[in-house]
Design a protein around this motif. Structure first.
Motif, PDB file in Angstrom:
ATOM      1  N   VAL A 205      59.470  25.776  31.708  1.00  0.00           N
ATOM      2  CA  VAL A 205      59.113  26.658  30.889  1.00  0.00           C
ATOM      3  C   VAL A 205      57.252  27.307  31.663  1.00  0.00           C
ATOM      4  N   HIS A 206      57.604  27.248  32.787  1.00  0.00           N
ATOM      5  CA  HIS A 206      56.453  27.715  33.718  1.00  0.00           C
ATOM      6  C   HIS A 206      57.196  29.796  33.594  1.00  0.00           C
ATOM      7  N   PRO A 207      56.064  30.751  33.862  1.00  0.00           N
ATOM      8  CA  PRO A 207      56.505  32.336  33.815  1.00  0.00           C
ATOM      9  C   PRO A 207      56.429  32.127  35.121  1.00  0.00           C
ATOM     10  N   LEU A 208      56.324  31.139  36.611  1.00  0.00           N
ATOM     11  CA  LEU A 208      56.973  31.469  37.856  1.00  0.00           C
ATOM     12  C   LEU A 208      58.399  31.562  37.706  1.00  0.00           C
ATOM     13  N   HIS A 209      59.115  30.458  37.139  1.00  0.00           N
ATOM     14  CA  HIS A 209      60.517  30.510  37.254  1.00  0.00           C
ATOM     15  C   HIS A 209      61.270  31.633  36.718  1.00  0.00           C
ATOM     16  N   VAL A 210      60.680  32.566  35.685  1.00  0.00           N
ATOM     17  CA  VAL A 210      61.295  33.365  35.038  1.00  0.00           C
ATOM     18  C   VAL A 210      62.287  34.153  35.795  1.00  0.00           C
ATOM     19  N   GLU A 211      61.885  34.452  37.060  1.00  0.00           N
ATOM     20  CA  GLU A 211      62.347  35.496  38.028  1.00  0.00           C
ATOM     21  C   GLU A 211      63.945  34.763  38.627  1.00  0.00           C
ATOM     22  N   SER A 212      64.047  33.317  39.007  1.00  0.00           N
ATOM     23  CA  SER A 212      64.959  32.491  39.100  1.00  0.00           C
ATOM     24  C   SER A 212      65.789  32.752  38.174  1.00  0.00           C
ATOM     25  N   VAL A 213      65.458  32.522  36.321  1.00  0.00           N
ATOM     26  CA  VAL A 213      66.642  32.348  35.938  1.00  0.00           C
ATOM     27  C   VAL A 213      66.784  34.027  35.263  1.00  0.00           C
TER      28      VAL A 213
END
Length: 513
Positions: free
Chosen positions: A134-142
């Motif tokens: 759920v970390h926001p830094l991973h949103v770009e990858s998903v």
């Protein structure tokens, strides 16, 4: 009734409950992608204008994926994944995005299993996996459809970690062969998985404690020789592909600037891990004034100091050393020492690397606190408390705090997912949270123009050129917009200037025509 069997069933039930909670929370965060469209940044090249996606999956697609680079990258399994998606559901952006989200859920669960098997600390492993999920830094990858490579490589990377404990425990060649195969799939999904063998060596140090002597290290390296060789081959192929495509920007960026930007970027990633705000799809490479500022040198000193501290504390706090060097070393291919593209750093680069920082929070810090409490108890003569370790009240408080942190991160990530709903939302957000972002203004200008807002589009194109007046490609875009608006007198000087500033001759010729 067998107490051991009852305990085993209880533990299995707890693990299943934790896994379900991780999956459901991640699905809640990314539920909004079902309403997303494509964005005008790489999605055309990879998906909706990709001539290789023709609604079918054939043998020639398999050959092409391995033989031909795609968009200046060589990631054949990702190419095949996109072909398969197109054959299954056609050019539907929501379907691509939902597939990315499901792959991310699988990667999160595999991370939970991997560290659970490695440490036998399933609650802490669940915290690690939940933050990853759920970390926001991973949103770009998903949420970014074009980043299928991140989540696909993430699945195979985490699967490799999950398979590794059995290979170590049994020593069977078949188990090590599975580790190699999964690792190879990660490399073929995204070349930055070249750091995967390093993470396995770090796990040998902690929690597996296999590197007590030099012969232990030699044996561990020998085990990984096939995977190291595969990583080296993929690195060489990738470097050749990017150099041939002209995306390797190292030649015209001084090494000193790249080193300073690397130190600055490391520090930014640490800060964004604990304070993930003002995230954007593109962060421009900093000016020489910024690179030479006290803040940059301070950031580099902080990273160097933490590295020295990790080395000094490696024996007493191995989890801290493992986590810190996981973060440092897995980022090496993307940190900018070999520069590709115009960005200073990117959220997607820490998709796996951030795991090291979070491991420090969920494993190393509790270990250090427990050791400190035990030493205090021993000093006071309370042997019973010293044997008990971390008091139950403190443990409950840590779990409650961890749960609250995960929920806050999930809410922030869900908000960040909405930023990726379309091109205008994405580029507009970047112009608001970054400064002097010519890239974002250029793409926002085009998107607004395409949506019928010619005044807004022109304004942002002009702003992009104010920031980067020598950007020939952006100037040619402005000239094209002026031509379409019937402003021939203003367009032709821009075309000629774009030609002088290095815009592609074929595009200049087309604009003149």
């Amino acid at each position: 009734m067998n107490p051991g069997a009852t305990k085993s069933r209880t533990e299995t039930g707890l693990r299943a409950l934790l896994a379900a909670a991780i999956a459901l929370l991640a699905l809640w965060v990314y539920a909004g992608v079902r309403h997303h469209g494509f964005v005008d940044f790489d999605d055309a090249d990879y998906v909706y204008a990709n001539p290789n996606l023709d609604g079918r999956f054939a043998f020639d697609d398999l050959v092409r994926a391995f033989r031909e680079p795609e968009n200046s990258n060589w990631s054949p399994l990702t190419s095949l994944s996109l072909v398969a998606s197109d054959a299954l559901h056609g050019p539907k952006p929501a379907a691509y995005a939902l597939t990315n989200a499901l792959l991310h859920v699988v990667a999160s669960l595999l991370l939970f299993v991997a560290f659970g098997r490695l440490t036998e600390r399933w609650v802490a492993s669940a915290a690690l996996a939940a933050i990853f999920a759920v970390h926001p830094l991973h949103v770009e990858s998903v949420a970014w459809i074009s980043q299928r490579k991140d989540v696909l490589a993430g699945v195979f990377w985490m699967a490799t970690l999950a398979a590794y404990p059995r290979a170590v425990r049994t020593g069977r060649s078949s188990a090590h062969a599975l580790v190699f195969l999964l690792g190879l799939f990660a490399l073929l999904s995204k070349p930055t998985a070249v750091a995967l063998p390093i993470t396995l060596l770090l796990l040998d140090y902690w929690p597996l404690a296999r590197l007590r002597t030099f012969p232990d290290l030699r044996r561990a390296l020998l085990e990984k020789t096939p995977l190291l060789a595969a990583a080296a081959a993929v690195a060489l192929v990738t470097h050749a592909v990017q150099t041939q495509a002209g995306t390797n920007a190292s030649a015209w960026t001084p090494l000193s600037s790249r080193v300073l930007n690397a130190g600055r970027s490391y520090a930014i990633y640490v800060v964004e891990t604990v304070w993930p705000v003002d995230l954007a799809y593109f962060h421009p490479f900093p000016s020489e004034a910024v690179l030479g500022s006290p803040s940059t040198y301070g950031a580099c000193a902080a990273i160097a100091g933490t590295t020295a501290l990790a080395l000094a504390a490696a024996r007493r706090h191995p989890a801290f050393a493992m986590g810190w060097f996981w973060f440092l070393l897995t980022l090496v291919p993307m940190i900018g020492l070999v520069r590709v593209g115009g960005q200073a750093h990117a959220d997607r680069y820490v998709y796996v690397a951030q795991t090291g920082l979070v491991a420090i929070l969920v494993f190393a810090l509790p270990d250090a606190l427990e050791a400190r409490l035990r030493r205090r108890a021993e000093a006071s003569g309370d042997r019973r408390r010293a044997r008990a370790g971390l008091p139950s009240a403190a443990s409950r408080a840590a779990c409650a705090t961890g749960g609250l942190v995960v929920l806050i991160l999930a809410v922030l990530a869900r908000s960040q997912v909405a930023v990726w709903r379309d091109s205008i939302a994405l580029f507009s957000h970047a112009t608001h949270v970054t400064r002097d972002n010519a890239h974002a203004h250029r793409f926002l200008g085009v998107s607004l123009w395409a949506a019928g807002d010619r005044e807004g589009g022109s304004r942002h194109l002009i702003e992009a050129l104010r920031i980067r007046p020598d950007w020939g490609e952006a100037r040619l875009v402005l000239a094209t917009a002026l031509l379409q608006g019937g402003r021939l007198d203003a367009a032709h000087p821009e075309i000629e200037r774009a030609a002088r500033e290095g815009a592609a001759p074929a595009l200049v010729w087309a604009a003149r025509g």
